[in-house]
Design an enzyme around this catalytic site. Structure first.
Site, mmCIF file in Angstrom:
data_model
loop_
_atom_site.group_PDB
_atom_site.id
_atom_site.type_symbol
_atom_site.label_atom_id
_atom_site.label_comp_id
_atom_site.label_asym_id
_atom_site.label_seq_id
_atom_site.Cartn_x
_atom_site.Cartn_y
_atom_site.Cartn_z
ATOM 1 C CB SER A 46 22.171 28.114 -10.948
ATOM 2 O OG SER A 46 23.157 27.447 -11.677
ATOM 3 C CG ASP A 53 25.432 20.520 -4.120
ATOM 4 O OD1 ASP A 53 24.784 20.008 -5.051
ATOM 5 O OD2 ASP A 53 26.652 20.729 -4.176
#
Ligand code: 4NP
Length: 156
Positions: A15, A125
Site C-alpha cells: 500500500s 504479498d
C-alpha cells in the site's frame, strides 16, 4: 476533494508503494489539490515504521519520493475516504468486516479491478516472496486505471 486510501496487511510493502506511485501520477496531472492520497494497514505490527527496504528500493529506482510511516486503518477512514482500495481478497474481507453494517462497504474495492487487462485481481504479498518489481508493475497499471476513472467520474 476526492480521497483515496490504499490498504494492505502491514502498510509497509504494497500500500505505501501504491500510495507513492499514485500520488506521483496525481502530481504529474496537476491534481494534487483535488485528490488526497493515503495508505494504511489491516494489522498494527509495523505502525510507525518506514516502508520495507524492497519497496524503498523500487521507489528510489523509479525516482518516486515517499516519506510516510505505517499506520493501522480505522473505521473513521472508511467514512472519510471515497475510495478504499484493498490489495487482496483477505484485505477486502477484513475491510468489509470492519465497515460492518455502516453502509460504507460500497467504497471498499479491489485495487486491481482498475486494471482488468493485468489478468489478476490481487497484488501478491511480496513480504516473503521478495517480488517487489512484480508489485510495482501491477500497482502502476491499476494506478493509471484508477486515475482515469476518477478523472472521468469526478470531471477532473
Ligand atoms: P504488506 O506486506 O501487507 O504489503 O505491507 C506485509 C508486511 C508485513 C507482514 C505481512 C505482509 N507481516 O506479517 O508482518
Amino acid at each position: 476533494m476526492v480521497r483515496v486510501l490504499f490498504v494492505c496487511l502491514g502498510n509497509i510493502c504494497r500500500s505505501p508503494m501504491a500510495e507513492a506511485v499514485f500520488r506521483q501520477m496525481v502530481r504529474e496531472a496537476g491534481l494534487e489539490d483535488q485528490i488526497e492520497v493515503d495508505s494504511a494497514g489491516i494489522g498494527n505490527w509495523h505502525v510507525g515504521d518506514p516502508p520495507h527496504r524492497g519497496t524503498r528500493e523500487v521507489l528510489a529506482r523509479h525516482n518516486i519520493p515517499y516519506d510516510g510511516r505505517a499506520r493501522q486503518v480505522t473505521r473513521a477512514d472508511l467514512k472519510r475516504f471515497d475510495y478504499v482500495l484493498a490489495m487482496d481478497y483477505e484485505n477486502l474481507a477484513d475491510l468489509r468486516s470492519l465497515a460492518g453494517s455502516d453502509g460504507h462497504s460500497a467504497r471498499i474495492q479491489l485495487f486491481m479491478d482498475y486494471a482488468p487487462q493485468a489478468g489478476t485481481r490481487e497484488v501478491p504479498d511480496p513480504y516473503y516472496s521478495g517480488k517487489f518489481d512484480e508489485v510495482y508493475a501491477l500497482v502502476r497499471q491499476a494506478a493509471q486505471g484508477l486515475l482515469a476513472h476518477i478523472r472521468e467520474e469526478h470531471g477532473l
